[in-house]
Write a protein that holds these residues in place. Structure first.
Motif, short mmCIF file in Angstrom:
data_model
loop_
_atom_site.label_atom_id
_atom_site.label_comp_id
_atom_site.label_asym_id
_atom_site.label_seq_id
_atom_site.Cartn_x
_atom_site.Cartn_y
_atom_site.Cartn_z
N THR A 216 25.58 -8.75 17.21
CA THR A 216 25.67 -9.03 15.78
C THR A 216 26.56 -8.02 15.07
O THR A 216 27.37 -8.37 14.22
N ALA A 217 26.41 -6.74 15.41
CA ALA A 217 27.21 -5.69 14.79
C ALA A 217 28.59 -5.58 15.41
O ALA A 217 29.41 -4.81 14.94
N ASP A 218 28.83 -6.33 16.48
CA ASP A 218 30.08 -6.25 17.23
C ASP A 218 30.36 -4.79 17.61
O ASP A 218 31.43 -4.25 17.38
N ALA A 219 29.31 -4.15 18.16
CA ALA A 219 29.37 -2.73 18.49
C ALA A 219 29.83 -2.50 19.92
O ALA A 219 29.56 -3.31 20.81
N VAL A 220 30.53 -1.39 20.11
CA VAL A 220 30.94 -0.95 21.43
C VAL A 220 30.47 0.49 21.58
O VAL A 220 30.74 1.33 20.72
N VAL A 221 29.75 0.77 22.67
CA VAL A 221 29.24 2.11 22.91
C VAL A 221 30.17 2.80 23.91
O VAL A 221 30.42 2.29 24.99
N LYS B 140 32.68 9.33 24.99
CA LYS B 140 33.20 9.90 23.75
C LYS B 140 32.09 10.22 22.74
O LYS B 140 32.35 10.79 21.69
N GLY B 141 30.86 9.80 23.07
CA GLY B 141 29.76 10.04 22.15
C GLY B 141 29.88 9.28 20.85
O GLY B 141 29.55 9.79 19.78
N ARG B 142 30.35 8.03 20.92
CA ARG B 142 30.57 7.23 19.73
C ARG B 142 30.07 5.81 19.92
O ARG B 142 30.13 5.26 21.02
N VAL B 143 29.61 5.22 18.83
CA VAL B 143 29.35 3.79 18.76
C VAL B 143 30.32 3.25 17.73
O VAL B 143 30.33 3.70 16.58
N LEU B 144 31.18 2.32 18.12
CA LEU B 144 32.11 1.68 17.20
C LEU B 144 31.52 0.36 16.76
O LEU B 144 31.11 -0.46 17.59
N VAL B 145 31.47 0.14 15.45
CA VAL B 145 30.92 -1.08 14.90
C VAL B 145 32.05 -1.79 14.17
O VAL B 145 32.66 -1.23 13.27
N HIS B 146 32.33 -3.02 14.58
CA HIS B 146 33.49 -3.75 14.07
C HIS B 146 33.13 -4.72 12.95
O HIS B 146 33.84 -5.68 12.73
N ARG B 147 32.05 -4.50 12.25
CA ARG B 147 31.65 -5.38 11.14
C ARG B 147 31.77 -4.67 9.84
O ARG B 147 31.53 -3.55 9.70
N ARG C 105 34.04 0.91 12.04
CA ARG C 105 33.27 2.05 11.55
C ARG C 105 32.66 2.76 12.74
O ARG C 105 32.40 2.16 13.77
N GLN C 106 32.43 4.06 12.60
CA GLN C 106 31.88 4.85 13.70
C GLN C 106 30.51 5.42 13.34
O GLN C 106 30.26 5.75 12.20
N ALA C 107 29.67 5.54 14.32
CA ALA C 107 28.42 6.27 14.20
C ALA C 107 28.37 7.24 15.36
O ALA C 107 28.70 6.90 16.49
N ALA C 108 27.97 8.45 15.09
CA ALA C 108 27.90 9.46 16.15
C ALA C 108 26.67 9.25 17.00
O ALA C 108 25.58 9.02 16.48
N ILE C 109 26.83 9.33 18.30
CA ILE C 109 25.70 9.29 19.22
C ILE C 109 25.09 10.69 19.24
O ILE C 109 25.79 11.67 19.37
#
Length: 129
Positions: free
Chosen positions: A113-118, A122-129, A3-7
Motif C-alpha cells: 500500500t505504501a509502495d515501500a522498499v526496504v 543502507k538502513g532506509r525504507v523508501l516510501v513512494h506514496r 520519502r525516506q524513513a530511517a531504520i
C-alpha cells in the motif's frame, strides 16, 4: 514522490531467517512513539492489544493468524488507526493480537500500500506514496 524513513534496527529471526527492520512511528490516539517492525515476511498488518486497549475495536472475520514461531493466534478484533512515520502517514486497518511479539507489524500489505522498499544495507525504507 519518494520519502525516506530511517531504520532504527535490523534483525533476523533465528527460527525463520527472515530479515526485518524497525522504524519509529506515531499512532494517532496512542501516547508516545512506538517501534513498528517492517516485516517483508508477514502477510498481515497487526498491533499488540496493549497498545490500543483504550480504543474501540471491531470484530474481525479472520479466524486465526499463523505466527512466525508456527503458533496460531485468534485475533481479538481489528482497528483502523492512522500511523505516522518520519516522512508520511497512512490510515490502515490492523488485526489486534494479544501475544504479538512486536508492538506493531508493518507487513506486506503495508509495504504494498505504501509502495515501500526496504534497503537493509543502507538502513532506509523508501516510501513512494
Amino acid at each position: 514522490q519518494v520519502r525516506q524513513a530511517a531504520i532504527i534496527s535490523i534483525s533476523r529471526d533465528p527460527r525463520t531467517h527472515i530479515r526485518s527492520s524497525e522504524i519509529f512511528v506515531n499512532i494517532k490516539g496512542v501516547t508516545g512513539v512506538q517501534k513498528g517492525m517492517v516485516d517483508s515476511g508477514a502477510t498481515i498488518n497487526a498491533i499488540r492489544a496493549e497498545v490500543v486497549e483504550h480504543l474501540r475495536w471491531r470484530p474481525s472475520s479472520v479466524e486465526y493468524v499463523a505466527l512466525a514461531n508456527d503458533e496460531r493466534e485468534v485475533p481479538l478484533g481489528e482497528i483502523t488507526v492512522i500511523i505516522e512515520w518520519e516522512c508520511g502517514e497512512e490510515e490502515t486497518t490492523r488485526l489486534v493480537l494479544k501475544d504479538l511479539h512486536r508492538l506493531l507489524i508493518l507487513g506486506t500489505k503495508w509495504i504494498d500500500t505504501a509502495d515501500a522498499v526496504v534497503y537493509f544495507n543502507k538502513g532506509r525504507v523508501l516510501v513512494h506514496r
